[in-house]
Design an enzyme around this catalytic site. Sequence first.
Site, PDB file in Angstrom:
ATOM      1  N   SER A 654       0.819  -1.216   0.000  1.00 45.87           N
ATOM      2  CA  SER A 654       0.000   0.000   0.000  1.00 45.87           C
ATOM      3  C   SER A 654       0.854   1.267   0.000  1.00 45.87           C
ATOM      4  CB  SER A 654      -0.938   0.016   1.203  1.00 45.87           C
ATOM      5  OG  SER A 654      -0.204   0.068   2.417  1.00 45.87           O
ATOM      6  N   LYS A 697      -6.145   5.064   7.895  1.00 46.55           N
ATOM      7  CA  LYS A 697      -5.001   5.837   7.404  1.00 46.55           C
ATOM      8  C   LYS A 697      -5.330   7.318   7.301  1.00 46.55           C
ATOM      9  CE  LYS A 697      -2.932   1.969   4.881  1.00 46.55           C
ATOM     10  NZ  LYS A 697      -2.639   1.363   3.571  1.00 46.55           N
TER      11      LYS A 697
END
Length: 808
Positions: A654, A697
């Site tokens: 990611s 996030k």
Amino acid sequence: MNDNQALPADQLYRSCDSGSFGFATTADVVEPVEIIDQGRAIDAVQFGIDVKRPGFNVFILGEPGSGRHAAVRRLLEGKAATEAVPDDICYVNNFAEPNCPSLLLLPAGRGGRLKQDMQRFVSELANAITAAFESDEYRTHIEAIQKELKARETGALEALGQAAADSGIALLHTPNGFVFAPIKGDETMSQEEFQALPAEDQERLGKLMEEHGEKLHKLLLQFPRWRREMQVRVKEVMRDTMALAVGHLIEELKERYTDLDNVVGFLDAVLRDVIESAEELREQPKADDETGGIAMSGSLPLFRYQVNLLVDHSATKMAPVVFEDNPIIPNLVGRIDHIAHMGTLVTNFTMIRAGALHRASGGYLILDVEKVLGEPYAWEGLKRSLKAGQIRIQSLGEIFGLTSTQSLEPQPLPLDVKLVLIGPRYIYYLLKQYDPEFGALFGVAADFEDDVARNEDNTRSFARFVATLVQREKLRPFAADAVARVIEHAARLANDAERLSSDARRIRDLLVEADHCAGQAGSAVVNKADVDAALTAQVRRADRLRDETLRQIQGGLQLIAIEGGHVGQVNGLAVVDLGDFRFGHPVRITATARVGEGDVIDIERETELGGSIHSKGVMILASFLASRYSRTLPLSLSASLVFEQSYGPVEGDSASLAELCALMSALAVLPIKQALAVTGSVNQYGCVQAIGGVNEKIEGFFDVCQARGLNGEQGVLIPASNVRHLMLRADVVAACAAGRFHVFPVDDVDAAMALLTGVPAGEPNPEGEVPDGTVNFLVATQLAELTALRQAYASAGRGRSGKRKREK
């Protein structure tokens, strides 16, 4: 900053409309909902329980807390309610082979009655034995036999004595036995008188005494045979007496079980044993009390005629559905207990105990596969029963020859159980791959979804599911807006605004905590504020590590910049998973570039901190650089990528978009805005791909920015394909709505670089040329310069080599 590219607030959180529920509070819901939109799994379970063939046992796949147990139990109980109640299971003494108790199956409820009847029979048997052997008739008969024997012996001796007297000798009975002596008149001769006789008379009398002595010897040898004959007659009398005393008891019992041939056969065997054991039973009518029900050598206690009711279905109304929470092998296949007696372990058929397979016979058994596999030999024992089609009771000591104590070998019970295993997917596929017998035994897999589609029907069903949980747990009624908030949280648990989590455990825990909050607030109904308070409390209990991470960033111990620009440096985003709590935080990623041979060094991999997926992501971005900018020239680059201040393993791809952007910034010498953070993976064509933990996030970077002060420039770049997953916290949504924070969706690395640098990426024209000053132009130019430098160094090296050769 181009705010037009940022997502509007309504795309950051998908609210739930409580008006579609059709109720004001959960107290209004009367139709329970146990499971939502699991049609595929339900059909598989239904198929598995409908097929009554060997090998079609069911394996339930899915994550813990998804409601699999409750759903499967409901399906099984629904099916079991239409099926017949199975037989009672009994074990009785095998009179021919006492170490091999016999199995006795009776219609439901009649096993208990037979047990009571045999207990009553045993209690009456002791009295019947005592009364029979103390009766005048029995005593008279026995005395007559004994008198007859005595008269026979006496008559024989008298006849021998008379014959001897006629010959001039007498038969005398002394303390040392019978002897013959000569007589004179009516008196026996003394030794002196016998010695005074002529030798001829002494010889004649001696021969007579010797001849009669032989006759006496033969007669005495007949006495034991006559006594044995008497004993046979006495035993026959005892048997006849016992038959008369007990026969009517057995006949009364047989009349109650005339429709059950196996019971009639057992009662006949009992009668035969009672008659054959008449003498021993006469001596020990109270053996049960004396030995505590233990069969010892030489004893025949009355417990042998009792019935061990292993499984009693007298109160059962349908086929059994059994869940065994502790599947050790004795709890599965049964066991045989022992007790210490006179320094040794002894047992008998009354100490046979049922296992889960016995209790579930004729019905369904549910087991947790992780618990089964965690118990020694439980899995092998379970498979052995399934393959053999019968339940054989054996201890581990017997199986492996670890004990020398003689035990029982009960007659096996034919297996008639539908087995349902529940476990995670990885165990199912491991067993499928590595256990060659697994596929033949478990032919049906039912895979329960971890989450379901968030459409109108499922939303209404989920609302009723929440109401069902509330009513089952006897909680305060939940208002419709509170239920809507729970549904929104279920979408957050699913990490997808368009899905709802099936984790019933976590939903149930939230309901209980919200009910507690309402109670503390003195409210009779749980409202949305109570649910929010419960969620806040859950986070508060679990966020110590998150607060510590934020404290280190705020204190400057972990370097994170949220203002200004920097070449080759970008804010990546990571997620920490603590089980029931996850949080995100920014991490600095840096890149450097120089002349080289086309290597992109992943420092995390070189130090063995990077996982295989992370390393794959770095290789993909290196391939992207080579394919886009160096199709006709060698890639003369040596670059390094690193997660700064990372001291643990790094896994996942990611961060590959952030790493690529940092590397392109280093090549183009373009500063990246530190007010932005980046997450996403890339493929070899520069397309940005979805990642996990997008909500955590974004919130992790938002928390850092909020702590230092929001300035309207900060934000996060996410893959456009992750927009559907957004279910952000209310404070993040509010900040975005006010323009103080931003979430930017990007489809490719060009869009990301344009946002991060403020410089257009540069679209190539038909000739493949990109405009001057754009990101792609600067990167391509820098790579071309590095290639030229490398070629120049190579040429200079060859020139120096040639000069040295000429000098030589």
